[in-house]
Design a protein around this motif. Structure first.
Motif, PDB file in Angstrom:
ATOM      1  N   VAL A 241      13.634  66.937 108.153  1.00  0.00           N
ATOM      2  CA  VAL A 241      13.518  65.411 108.726  1.00  0.00           C
ATOM      3  C   VAL A 241      12.051  64.949 108.822  1.00  0.00           C
ATOM      4  CG1 VAL A 241      14.029  63.884 110.555  1.00  0.00           C
ATOM      5  CG2 VAL A 241      15.812  65.687 109.964  1.00  0.00           C
ATOM      6  N   VAL A 242      11.057  65.687 109.393  1.00  0.00           N
ATOM      7  CA  VAL A 242      10.100  64.883 109.698  1.00  0.00           C
ATOM      8  C   VAL A 242       9.126  65.147 108.568  1.00  0.00           C
ATOM      9  CG1 VAL A 242       7.894  65.184 111.294  1.00  0.00           C
ATOM     10  CG2 VAL A 242      10.191  65.585 112.148  1.00  0.00           C
ATOM     11  N   ALA A 243       9.063  66.323 107.929  1.00  0.00           N
ATOM     12  CA  ALA A 243       7.940  66.583 106.881  1.00  0.00           C
ATOM     13  C   ALA A 243       8.436  66.333 105.546  1.00  0.00           C
ATOM     14  CB  ALA A 243       7.500  67.931 107.026  1.00  0.00           C
ATOM     15  N   ASN A 244       9.590  66.473 105.286  1.00  0.00           N
ATOM     16  CA  ASN A 244      10.317  66.223 103.906  1.00  0.00           C
ATOM     17  C   ASN A 244      10.705  64.885 103.888  1.00  0.00           C
ATOM     18  OD1 ASN A 244      12.813  67.243 101.780  1.00  0.00           O
ATOM     19  ND2 ASN A 244      10.576  67.678 101.358  1.00  0.00           N
ATOM     20  N   SER A 245      10.859  64.262 104.883  1.00  0.00           N
ATOM     21  CA  SER A 245      11.423  62.932 104.435  1.00  0.00           C
ATOM     22  C   SER A 245      10.404  61.836 104.977  1.00  0.00           C
ATOM     23  CB  SER A 245      12.912  62.797 105.510  1.00  0.00           C
ATOM     24  OG  SER A 245      13.788  63.788 104.698  1.00  0.00           O
ATOM     25  N   LEU A 246      10.224  61.793 106.571  1.00  0.00           N
ATOM     26  CA  LEU A 246       9.637  60.909 107.154  1.00  0.00           C
ATOM     27  C   LEU A 246       8.207  60.808 106.678  1.00  0.00           C
ATOM     28  CD1 LEU A 246      11.021  60.835 110.754  1.00  0.00           C
ATOM     29  CD2 LEU A 246      11.588  59.379 108.817  1.00  0.00           C
ATOM     30  N   ILE A 247       7.281  62.072 106.725  1.00  0.00           N
ATOM     31  CA  ILE A 247       5.796  61.989 106.310  1.00  0.00           C
ATOM     32  C   ILE A 247       5.756  61.784 105.035  1.00  0.00           C
ATOM     33  CG2 ILE A 247       3.832  63.395 106.461  1.00  0.00           C
ATOM     34  CD1 ILE A 247       4.588  64.475 108.931  1.00  0.00           C
ATOM     35  N   SER A 248       6.477  62.531 104.072  1.00  0.00           N
ATOM     36  CA  SER A 248       6.487  62.553 102.439  1.00  0.00           C
ATOM     37  C   SER A 248       6.574  61.061 102.089  1.00  0.00           C
ATOM     38  CB  SER A 248       7.398  63.450 101.939  1.00  0.00           C
ATOM     39  OG  SER A 248       7.290  64.797 102.219  1.00  0.00           O
ATOM     40  N   ILE A 249       7.525  60.288 102.584  1.00  0.00           N
ATOM     41  CA  ILE A 249       7.875  59.075 102.182  1.00  0.00           C
ATOM     42  C   ILE A 249       6.737  58.094 102.712  1.00  0.00           C
ATOM     43  CG2 ILE A 249       9.301  57.057 102.672  1.00  0.00           C
ATOM     44  CD1 ILE A 249      11.741  58.927 102.782  1.00  0.00           C
ATOM     45  N   SER A 250       6.122  58.493 103.741  1.00  0.00           N
ATOM     46  CA  SER A 250       5.059  57.344 104.115  1.00  0.00           C
ATOM     47  C   SER A 250       3.759  57.763 103.183  1.00  0.00           C
ATOM     48  CB  SER A 250       4.694  57.912 105.663  1.00  0.00           C
ATOM     49  OG  SER A 250       5.707  57.474 106.359  1.00  0.00           O
ATOM     50  N   LEU A 251       3.446  58.983 102.905  1.00  0.00           N
ATOM     51  CA  LEU A 251       2.431  59.435 102.123  1.00  0.00           C
ATOM     52  C   LEU A 251       2.547  58.990 100.760  1.00  0.00           C
ATOM     53  CD1 LEU A 251       1.928  63.045 103.051  1.00  0.00           C
ATOM     54  CD2 LEU A 251       0.343  61.151 103.455  1.00  0.00           C
ATOM     55  N   LEU A 252       3.898  58.855 100.380  1.00  0.00           N
ATOM     56  CA  LEU A 252       4.355  58.480  99.181  1.00  0.00           C
ATOM     57  C   LEU A 252       3.912  56.882  98.872  1.00  0.00           C
ATOM     58  CD1 LEU A 252       5.463  58.799  96.109  1.00  0.00           C
ATOM     59  CD2 LEU A 252       7.518  58.386  97.109  1.00  0.00           C
ATOM     60  N   LEU A 253       4.458  56.359  99.843  1.00  0.00           N
ATOM     61  CA  LEU A 253       4.290  54.582  99.889  1.00  0.00           C
ATOM     62  C   LEU A 253       2.724  54.331  99.985  1.00  0.00           C
ATOM     63  CD1 LEU A 253       7.025  53.713 102.157  1.00  0.00           C
ATOM     64  CD2 LEU A 253       6.888  53.314  99.839  1.00  0.00           C
TER      65      LEU A 253
END
Length: 311
Positions: A241-253
């Motif tokens: 939830v935190v690393a693979n979804s929220l953080i990864s998506i934020s870094l990608l954007l």
């Protein structure tokens, strides 16, 4: 030096802000690669404690709970027309329900994290193959070579990663992983064909909600296995939830916002070997030299297909 705004608070000078942004830009690709690649290994850890559809439903439920208040707090932009909501929902179904649902099912039947990542990395090849019929794009000779190399590399990895004769369950698992990759390719093509302008929070909320309402009923209907409410389950869910979804998506954007699209694409070539490392560290999964060679061939093929064409 810092400046003081009308409220009396200190604001950093522009030069300092640029230095911070440049530092984040340098480390963002590495963090994204690690967090995104880790998803395959942590998913397999979670599947040791819960059936695949149940585990996915738990993951989607948590993410919806996180994104729903953000949607209202940020007053995130929504699609202007109802058809836009439908297009986002279709992409969400293909990614969250088809891609993740089948991939988790495949891993639950014994497919390793590294092999699952290699099969998933074939998605750009499928997109390139279907693009002439969907978007009118042409495939040149170099890309045809890449398509062939990618397919050959994937077959080598699948065969070379098996240390004993494949059973029926593992065969079905590999088929499910291939189906999941087809789902992701379909989502990519659909999104290219029907782009929708909306805030990323809105898009993610819709897509994860679609995943939840489609996966949860299937989990309740078809799965009866117990859920092991242990530390391992919560660690896997928390990381995904935190690393693979929220953080990864934020870094990608963030990377895309700084015109790092080509570098982001290049990172996806490194996901299979990094995912294999996580599979080895978390689960003790082994890869043969033949499988590693297949990864290199497949990665080179994907690079040939995905690299930008010269002007």
């Amino acid at each position: 030096m810092s400046t003081q705004n009308q409220t009396g608070t200190q604001t950093p000078p522009p030069a300092e802000e640029h230095r911070h942004a440049d530092l984040i830009a340098r480390i963002a690709p590495v963090l994204f690669l690690v967090f995104w690649s880790s998803g395959f290994g942590f998913a397999k850890v979670g599947l040791q404690h819960a059936p695949p559809l149940t585990f996915l439903a738990l993951r989607y439920g948590i993410i919806v709970v996180v994104f729903l208040p953000l949607f209202f707090i940020l007053k995130a932009q929504a699609p202007a027309r109802a058809i836009g909501w439908l297009h986002i929902a279709v992409v969400g179904f293909l990614i969250q329900s088809v891609y993740f649902g089948l991939a988790y099912g495949g891993m639950n039947l014994g497919v390793s994290a590294g092999v699952t990542a290699v099969i998933a990395s074939m998605q750009p090849l499928l997109v390139a193959l279907a693009s002439p019929f969907v978007t009118g794009e042409r495939i040149n000779l170099v890309k045809w070579v890449g398509l062939i190399l990618g397919a050959v590399g994937a077959i080598i990895v699948i065969v070379g990663s098996q240390t004993e004769e494949m059973g029926a369950a593992l065969d079905i698992g590999l088929i499910l992983c291939v189906g999941s990759t087809v789902g992701m390719a379909a989502a990519t093509l659909y999104q290219k064909r029907f782009p929708v302008k909306a805030h990323p929070v809105t898009i993610n909320l819709i897509q994860y909600a679609v995943g939840l309402v489609t996966i949860a009923p299937m989990a309740l209907t078809f799965e009866s296995g117990p859920v092991d409410w242990s530390t391992g389950l919560f660690v896997a869910l928390g990381w995904l939830v935190v690393a693979n979804s929220l953080i990864s998506i934020s870094l990608l954007l963030f990377m895309l916002g700084r015109s790092e699209a080509s570098k982001v694409s290049a990172l996806f070539f490194l996901i299979p070997p990094v995912a294999a490392v996580f599979g080895w560290v978390l689960l003790g999964e082994q890869l043969t030299l033949v499988a590693i060679a297949g990864m290199a061939i497949a990665g080179f093929g994907v690079w040939l297909v995905s690299r930008p064409q010269a002007a």
